[in-house]
Design an enzyme around this catalytic site. Structure first.
Site, PDB file in Angstrom:
ATOM      1  N   THR A   1      34.414  46.514  37.688  1.00  0.00           N
ATOM      2  CA  THR A   1      33.149  47.082  38.189  1.00  0.00           C
ATOM      3  C   THR A   1      33.131  48.593  37.950  1.00  0.00           C
ATOM      4  O   THR A   1      33.910  49.328  38.550  1.00  0.00           O
ATOM      5  CB  THR A   1      33.005  46.776  39.702  1.00  0.00           C
TER       6      THR A   1
ATOM      7  N   GLU B   1      30.957  50.417  50.793  1.00  0.00           N
ATOM      8  CA  GLU B   1      32.282  50.670  50.212  1.00  0.00           C
ATOM      9  C   GLU B   1      32.109  51.748  49.157  1.00  0.00           C
ATOM     10  O   GLU B   1      31.340  51.576  48.196  1.00  0.00           O
ATOM     11  CB  GLU B   1      32.854  49.391  49.586  1.00  0.00           C
TER      12      GLU B   1
ATOM     13  N   HIS C   1      38.733  50.906  44.530  1.00  0.00           N
ATOM     14  CA  HIS C   1      38.667  50.845  43.075  1.00  0.00           C
ATOM     15  C   HIS C   1      39.610  51.862  42.437  1.00  0.00           C
ATOM     16  O   HIS C   1      39.474  53.063  42.654  1.00  0.00           O
ATOM     17  CB  HIS C   1      37.249  51.057  42.526  1.00  0.00           C
TER      18      HIS C   1
ATOM     19  N   GLU D   1      33.251  39.571  46.918  1.00  0.00           N
ATOM     20  CA  GLU D   1      32.519  40.527  46.077  1.00  0.00           C
ATOM     21  C   GLU D   1      31.636  39.757  45.131  1.00  0.00           C
ATOM     22  O   GLU D   1      32.089  38.772  44.531  1.00  0.00           O
ATOM     23  CB  GLU D   1      33.507  41.290  45.201  1.00  0.00           C
TER      24      GLU D   1
ATOM     25  N   HIS E   1      36.383  38.390  43.785  1.00  0.00           N
ATOM     26  CA  HIS E   1      35.110  38.655  43.108  1.00  0.00           C
ATOM     27  C   HIS E   1      34.770  37.450  42.244  1.00  0.00           C
ATOM     28  O   HIS E   1      35.472  37.165  41.274  1.00  0.00           O
ATOM     29  CB  HIS E   1      35.273  39.919  42.247  1.00  0.00           C
TER      30      HIS E   1
ATOM     31  N   ARG F   1      32.853  36.421  39.583  1.00  0.00           N
ATOM     32  CA  ARG F   1      32.010  37.026  38.538  1.00  0.00           C
ATOM     33  C   ARG F   1      31.169  35.957  37.865  1.00  0.00           C
ATOM     34  O   ARG F   1      31.542  34.792  37.803  1.00  0.00           O
ATOM     35  CB  ARG F   1      32.894  37.721  37.489  1.00  0.00           C
TER      36      ARG F   1
ATOM     37  N   ARG G   1      35.562  34.874  34.819  1.00  0.00           N
ATOM     38  CA  ARG G   1      36.761  35.225  34.024  1.00  0.00           C
ATOM     39  C   ARG G   1      38.055  35.067  34.820  1.00  0.00           C
ATOM     40  O   ARG G   1      39.107  34.925  34.237  1.00  0.00           O
ATOM     41  CB  ARG G   1      36.637  36.646  33.462  1.00  0.00           C
TER      42      ARG G   1
ATOM     43  N   ASN H   1      42.762  42.409  47.097  1.00  0.00           N
ATOM     44  CA  ASN H   1      41.954  41.652  46.124  1.00  0.00           C
ATOM     45  C   ASN H   1      42.888  40.795  45.251  1.00  0.00           C
ATOM     46  O   ASN H   1      43.803  41.320  44.617  1.00  0.00           O
ATOM     47  CB  ASN H   1      41.173  42.670  45.271  1.00  0.00           C
TER      48      ASN H   1
ATOM     49  N   HIS I   1      43.402  39.085  40.271  1.00  0.00           N
ATOM     50  CA  HIS I   1      44.283  39.070  39.095  1.00  0.00           C
ATOM     51  C   HIS I   1      45.393  38.033  39.165  1.00  0.00           C
ATOM     52  O   HIS I   1      46.067  37.778  38.170  1.00  0.00           O
ATOM     53  CB  HIS I   1      44.778  40.486  38.793  1.00  0.00           C
TER      54      HIS I   1
HETATM   55  N1  PXP Z   1      36.390  47.113  45.600  1.00  0.00           N
HETATM   56  C1  PXP Z   1      35.452  46.649  44.749  1.00  0.00           C
HETATM   57  C2  PXP Z   1      34.042  46.576  45.227  1.00  0.00           C
HETATM   58  C3  PXP Z   1      35.792  46.202  43.454  1.00  0.00           C
HETATM   59  O1  PXP Z   1      34.848  45.752  42.615  1.00  0.00           O
HETATM   60  C4  PXP Z   1      37.154  46.213  43.067  1.00  0.00           C
HETATM   61  C5  PXP Z   1      37.550  45.668  41.734  1.00  0.00           C
HETATM   62  O2  PXP Z   1      37.376  44.286  41.730  1.00  0.00           O
HETATM   63  C6  PXP Z   1      38.096  46.685  43.992  1.00  0.00           C
HETATM   64  C7  PXP Z   1      37.682  47.151  45.236  1.00  0.00           C
HETATM   65  C8  PXP Z   1      39.552  46.730  43.683  1.00  0.00           C
HETATM   66  O3  PXP Z   1      39.767  47.575  42.598  1.00  0.00           O
HETATM   67  P1  PXP Z   1      41.230  47.649  41.961  1.00  0.00           P
HETATM   68  O4  PXP Z   1      41.513  46.284  41.431  1.00  0.00           O
HETATM   69  O5  PXP Z   1      41.099  48.691  40.904  1.00  0.00           O
HETATM   70  O6  PXP Z   1      42.160  48.017  43.071  1.00  0.00           O
END
Ligand code: PXP
Length: 239
Positions: free
Chosen positions: A100, A150, A190, A69, A42, A44, A48, A6, A9
Site C-alpha cells: 500500500t 492509521e 507501514h 485491511e 489484507h 487484496r 496475492r 500483520n 507474508h
Molecule cells: N498498516 C497498513 C494499513 C498496511 O497496508 C500495511 C501493509 O500491509 C501495514 C500496516 C504493515 O506494513 P509493513 O508490512 O511494512 O510493516
C-alpha cells in the site's frame, strides 16, 4: 502502546507453492502468545497472499481482535460484512503496487467512503482509515465519524537523510496531535522495523502500531515468537 501483527507474508510464502502451509492461522496463534494485541491481514483484490478462507479461519481462531485491511471494492466489502471482523482498516489499492503506497484520499472519496463506513458501523464493525499525515484528510475523517485513523509511516520509514526523517517524524507527531484533538484514536504503520520504530513509539498520541514485513522477515532467522516478543518489547517501552 499496542502491537498489531500483520500476517500477510506468511501467506505470501505459502502462495509461492500454492499449498496449505505455512498457515496464517498458526502464525496468528504464535503472535498472540508472544504478546500481539491484534492480528492484521489484507485481503487484496488480486488475492496475492491472503485468501478468503484465511480471513474466515482467522476470524474463527484468533483470541484477540481481527483487523481486516481492505479496499472499498464492492466484492471485498461484501466478504468483510459476512466475516464481521472486530475492525476494518480501509486502504487505497492499486494492482501494480508492491504494497500500500499511500493513504486514502478521504477528501475526494468522501461520498463513497461515507456509505461504506456507515454500513460497517451499523453492523458493529469499527472502522479505521489509513491516511497520510495531512491535517485536511484528518478533518475529512472526522466528518465521516470513524473511530480511528492509521497514519501511513512509509515516508518516515523510507527517508534516509536524517533531516528528512526528522521532518517526516514531526509530520506524524503533528497529525497524531490533530487527530486526538478531533477525538479520533490514532494507530500508525507501514515500513516500521526494529531500528526505526522507537522514535514513533515516543509520539504519545499513537496508541497502536501495525507491523508486518519486518517481523516476518526477522522470524526467518530467530523464529516468529522471538521476532514478535522483541517488537512487543520495543513498542511497550518508550526509549
Ligand atoms: N498498516 C497498513 C494499513 C498496511 O497496508 C500495511 C501493509 O500491509 C501495514 C500496516 C504493515 O506494513 P509493513 O508490512 O511494512 O510493516
Amino acid at each position: 502502546m499496542r502491537l498489531g501483527v500483520n500476517v500477510d507474508h506468511i501467506a505470501t510464502l505459502r502462495q509461492a507453492r500454492k499449498t496449505s502451509n505455512p498457515d496464517p492461522k498458526d502464525a496468528a496463534r504464535i503472535c498472540e502468545q508472544a504478546g500481539a494485541s491484534s492480528i492484521v491481514c489484507h485481503l487484496r483484490e488480486d488475492r496475492r497472499h491472503i485468501q478468503d478462507t484465511d480471513v474466515w479461519r482467522l476470524r474463527q481462531s484468533i483470541t484477540t481482535r481481527l483487523n481486516l485491511e481492505m479496499s472499498i471494492a464492492k466484492g471485498i466489502v461484501a466478504i468483510a460484512l459476512a466475516v464481521k471482523p472486530a475492525q476494518v482498516t480501509l486502504v487505497p489499492e492499486r494492482r501494480q503496487e508492491l504494497t500500500t503506497e499511500g493513504g486514502l484520499d478521504i477528501v475526494n472519496l468522501r461520498g463513497r467512503l461515507k456509505r461504506v463506513v456507515r454500513t460497517f458501523q451499523e453492523r458493529g464493525i469499527e472502522v479505521s482509515l489509513f491516511v497520510d499525515p495531512i491535517i485536511r484528510q484528518l478533518q475529512a475523517a472526522q466528518d465521516l465519524g470513524v473511530e480511528m485513523i492509521e497514519l501511513h509511516t512509509g515516508r518516515y520509514a523510507e527517508a534516509s537523510a536524517p533531516r528528512l526523517r526528522l521532518h517526516q517524524l514531526r509530520q506524524l507527531s503533528k497529525a497524531a496531535q490533530a487527530a486526538r484533538k478531533l477525538e479520533i484514536s490514532v494507530a500508525a504503520g507501514h515500513g516500521l522495523d526494529y531500528d526505526n520504530v522507537s522514535a514513533v513509539v515516543e509520539i504519545p498520541e499513537i496508541e497502536e502500531l501495525n507491523i508486518g514485513y519486518a517481523i516476518i522477515r526477522r522470524a526467518l532467522f530467530v523464529g516468529l515468537q522471538d521476532a514478535v516478543r522483541e517488537m512487543v518489547g520495543l513498542v511497550s517501552v518508550p526509549s
